[in-house]
Write a protein that holds these residues in place. Structure first.
Motif, short mmCIF file in Angstrom:
data_model
loop_
_atom_site.label_atom_id
_atom_site.label_comp_id
_atom_site.label_asym_id
_atom_site.label_seq_id
_atom_site.Cartn_x
_atom_site.Cartn_y
_atom_site.Cartn_z
N LEU A 137 -7.67 -30.41 -19.13
CA LEU A 137 -6.82 -30.48 -20.34
C LEU A 137 -6.52 -31.94 -20.79
N VAL A 153 2.23 -25.72 -20.56
CA VAL A 153 1.30 -24.55 -20.38
C VAL A 153 1.88 -23.67 -19.13
N ALA A 160 -0.69 -24.60 -14.21
CA ALA A 160 -1.09 -25.68 -14.48
C ALA A 160 -0.71 -26.73 -13.51
N VAL A 177 -5.95 -26.51 -15.32
CA VAL A 177 -5.29 -25.03 -15.07
C VAL A 177 -6.29 -24.34 -14.16
N ARG A 190 -8.96 -20.58 -21.23
CA ARG A 190 -9.03 -21.92 -22.22
C ARG A 190 -8.68 -21.46 -23.61
N ILE A 193 -4.82 -20.87 -24.17
CA ILE A 193 -4.06 -22.22 -24.08
C ILE A 193 -4.38 -22.99 -25.47
N GLU A 197 -1.55 -24.72 -27.85
CA GLU A 197 -1.76 -26.35 -27.64
C GLU A 197 -3.18 -26.67 -28.52
N SER A 202 -9.80 -29.43 -24.43
CA SER A 202 -9.92 -28.36 -23.08
C SER A 202 -11.32 -28.12 -23.00
#
Length: 302
Positions: A137, A153, A160, A177, A190, A193, A197, A202
């Protein structure tokens, strides 16, 4: 004769002549008198009309109807006048009340519809201790920024963590992560996430010591620059990793040390780059092998 007398006689003669000429003219133009018409307004004699004589009998006044004296002053006395009934009189209202209407049947309210059950969202992929794949990340120079990202996260249900690393000779912090058992699980995590975010870079990377094969061309999105690097080794000691890094820099090759893992599984990976695209990383790998006789593998870089 005197001249003045002559003039007077001449003037008188002129006046007489004018009077003889104009006086008849004035008399002939006098307005005519209006004629008066007389009409007879005599009434014809009465023998010309027929008259009829009738005799009308007039009945005498009727005798007054005696009114009995009321013994009770509050009692109303009625008198029969033998008058004909009124045509507009309303009929008598029956004192019998109509039968009551039946009560309406009780209405049972409909039962509320049962709520539609929605399927619960799929659970986030679970990290495993012996997994090889992780999600990078980003690398951050600000430790507070990295810690805040790790906390967000973790609230989303992912494992994470942050680790110290070095980027272009300066200390930094990497956020990761995982790890996950396979690449598919890491990619699923991914994408989840990325929804929470969206501004955080990522990528899925292999966290093993040295990758067995180059990363596929589809591992990094085509519109993201700087996602490629050349990994030249992974060491258990940071001193050994720094030695290789210094050799690369001495040959004018941009390089850095990337730390991964925690505890006994900590590794220091030496990488060259990052590069704009995969072709640039492939070209750099060939140059490094030619100059330093060190073979490397193409990997993705967050």
């Amino acid at each position: 004769m005197d001249t003045a007398l002559k003039q007077r006689l001449l003037g008188a003669a002129v006046l007489i002549a004018l009077a003889i000429i104009f006086v008849p003219m004035f008399l002939s133009n006098s307005p005519q008198q209006q004629e008066n018409t007389t009409r007879s307004m005599e009434i014809p004699p009465p023998d010309e009309h027929k008259f009829e004589t009738r005799t009308m009998e007039v009945a005498g006044p009727s005798a007054p109807v005696p009114v009995p004296a009321a013994s009770d002053p509050n009692k109303i006395v009625t008198v029969d006048t033998h008058a004909p009934p009124r045509v507009d009189a309303q009929p008598e209202v029956s004192s019998t009340l109509p039968a009551p209407l039946p009560k309406p049947a009780a209405v049972t309210p409909p039962k509320p519809a049962a709520p539609i059950e929605t399927a619960p969202p799929p659970a986030a992929p679970v990290a495993v201790s012996n997994g090889r794949f992780a999600i990078n990340l980003g690398i951050y120079a600000d430790q507070g920024h990295a810690n805040a990202l790790v906390a967000n996260v973790k609230k989303a249900g992912f494992s994470a963590y942050s680790e110290s690393t070095e980027y272009q000779g300066k200390p930094a912090t990497r956020v990761r992560v995982g790890p996950f058992a396979d690449r598919a699980a890491a990619e699923t995590a991914r994408l989840k996430i990325k929804q929470s975010e969206p501004k955080v870079p990522s990528s899925v990377v292999d966290s093993g010591e040295q990758p067995a094969a180059d990363a596929p061309p589809t591992a990094v999105a085509a519109n993201r620059a700087g996602g490629w690097a050349v990994q030249l080794g992974a060491f258990k000691s940071d001193l050994e990793a720094n030695k290789l890094r210094d050799r690369l820099r001495a040959a004018n090759i941009a390089s850095f040390v990337d730390k991964s893992g925690t505890g006994a599984s900590t590794l220091w990976r030496v990488r060259a780059g990052p590069y704009v695209d995969r072709n640039g990383a492939d070209t750099a790998r060939g140059n490094i092998k030619q100059k330093l006789k060190v073979d490397g593998m193409i990997v993705t870089q967050p």
